[in-house]
Design a protein around this motif. Structure first.
Motif, short mmCIF file in Angstrom:
data_model
loop_
_atom_site.label_atom_id
_atom_site.label_comp_id
_atom_site.label_asym_id
_atom_site.label_seq_id
_atom_site.Cartn_x
_atom_site.Cartn_y
_atom_site.Cartn_z
N ALA A 23 8.95 -16.18 0.49
CA ALA A 23 7.86 -16.17 1.65
C ALA A 23 8.14 -14.14 1.31
O ALA A 23 7.21 -13.72 1.07
CB ALA A 23 8.52 -15.61 2.75
N GLU A 24 9.35 -13.63 1.31
CA GLU A 24 9.68 -12.06 0.93
C GLU A 24 8.77 -11.34 -0.24
O GLU A 24 8.26 -10.68 0.00
CB GLU A 24 10.88 -12.43 1.51
CG GLU A 24 11.39 -10.75 1.32
CD GLU A 24 10.46 -9.34 2.99
OE1 GLU A 24 10.19 -8.52 2.17
OE2 GLU A 24 10.60 -10.09 3.64
N SER A 29 4.79 -8.49 -3.18
CA SER A 29 3.96 -8.68 -3.93
C SER A 29 2.82 -8.27 -3.84
O SER A 29 2.01 -7.81 -4.09
CB SER A 29 4.06 -9.83 -4.82
OG SER A 29 3.33 -9.79 -5.83
N VAL A 30 2.05 -9.05 -2.78
CA VAL A 30 0.93 -8.47 -2.02
C VAL A 30 0.65 -7.45 -1.20
O VAL A 30 -0.32 -6.78 -1.54
CB VAL A 30 0.06 -9.74 -0.88
CG1 VAL A 30 -0.51 -9.27 0.02
CG2 VAL A 30 0.48 -11.87 -0.91
N ASP A 68 2.00 -4.92 -2.47
CA ASP A 68 2.13 -3.99 -3.80
C ASP A 68 0.54 -3.71 -3.90
O ASP A 68 0.15 -3.08 -4.93
CB ASP A 68 4.10 -4.75 -4.79
CG ASP A 68 4.00 -3.04 -5.89
OD1 ASP A 68 3.91 -2.29 -5.84
OD2 ASP A 68 3.76 -3.88 -6.68
N LYS A 69 0.18 -4.57 -5.07
CA LYS A 69 -0.88 -5.12 -5.10
C LYS A 69 -2.01 -4.11 -4.65
O LYS A 69 -2.74 -3.10 -4.84
CB LYS A 69 -0.95 -6.63 -5.13
CG LYS A 69 -0.46 -6.94 -5.92
CD LYS A 69 -1.56 -7.05 -7.80
CE LYS A 69 -0.98 -7.96 -8.88
NZ LYS A 69 -2.01 -7.41 -9.97
N ARG A 70 -1.54 -4.82 -3.15
CA ARG A 70 -2.90 -3.92 -1.78
C ARG A 70 -2.21 -2.27 -1.95
O ARG A 70 -4.24 -1.66 -1.46
CB ARG A 70 -2.23 -4.45 -0.55
CG ARG A 70 -3.28 -5.87 0.12
CD ARG A 70 -2.84 -6.03 1.16
NE ARG A 70 -3.74 -7.55 1.19
CZ ARG A 70 -3.08 -8.44 2.28
NH1 ARG A 70 -2.40 -7.37 3.39
NH2 ARG A 70 -4.03 -9.19 2.62
N SER A 71 -1.33 -1.66 -2.45
CA SER A 71 -1.70 0.11 -2.37
C SER A 71 -1.36 0.09 -4.04
O SER A 71 -2.29 1.39 -3.55
CB SER A 71 0.07 -0.01 -1.96
OG SER A 71 1.28 -0.56 -2.75
N LYS A 72 -1.47 -0.43 -4.60
CA LYS A 72 -1.88 -0.02 -5.92
C LYS A 72 -4.04 0.04 -5.71
O LYS A 72 -4.16 1.02 -6.83
CB LYS A 72 -1.78 -0.82 -6.94
CG LYS A 72 -0.09 -0.43 -7.28
CD LYS A 72 0.34 -1.62 -8.24
CE LYS A 72 1.75 -1.13 -8.37
NZ LYS A 72 2.59 -1.97 -9.24
#
Length: 114
Positions: free
Chosen positions: A93-94, A99-100, A102-106
């Motif tokens: 879960a962590e 990952s989510v 990180d994707k959102r920040s990019k």
């Protein structure tokens, strides 16, 4: 002389030796070059260490087995066990959350409403 380096070199070998290597290679699923390399390794080990040919063969077999084991993909059961362990410990879960985020920040502004 060329300044480029290659991992391989060509050598001339007697046709009889190449045929013997071809015949010996087939049941072992080696290439002819692989069989000749095996014989050379076996000879080098025996010569340098004083091992018998049988002892050298066993050493090479252990080395080859370890090398194969290192590159053989995990079984489905092993992958499933690691997945279940990661899931029950919260690591999975962590990792998904990380990952989510990180994707959102990019990719700001591309998030869709659920």
């Amino acid at each position: 002389m060329s300044s480029s380096s290659s991992a391989f070199s060509s050598v001339k070998l007697p046709a009889g030796l190449v045929q013997q290597a071809r015949e010996a290679a087939q049941p072992q699923r080696r290439s002819v070059a692989g069989q000749i390399e095996y014989w050379a390794t076996l000879g080098r080990i025996a010569e340098e260490t004083g091992l018998t040919v049988q002892e050298a063969r066993e050493a090479i077999s252990r080395y080859d087995a370890a090398a194969r084991q290192a590159i053989v993909p995990d079984s489905v059961e092993a992958i499933e066990a690691r997945f279940l362990a990661a899931e029950s410990s919260g690591v999975l879960a962590e990792a998904v959350r990380h990952s989510v985020m990180d994707k959102r920040s990019k990719a700001p502004g591309t998030r869709r409403a659920a």
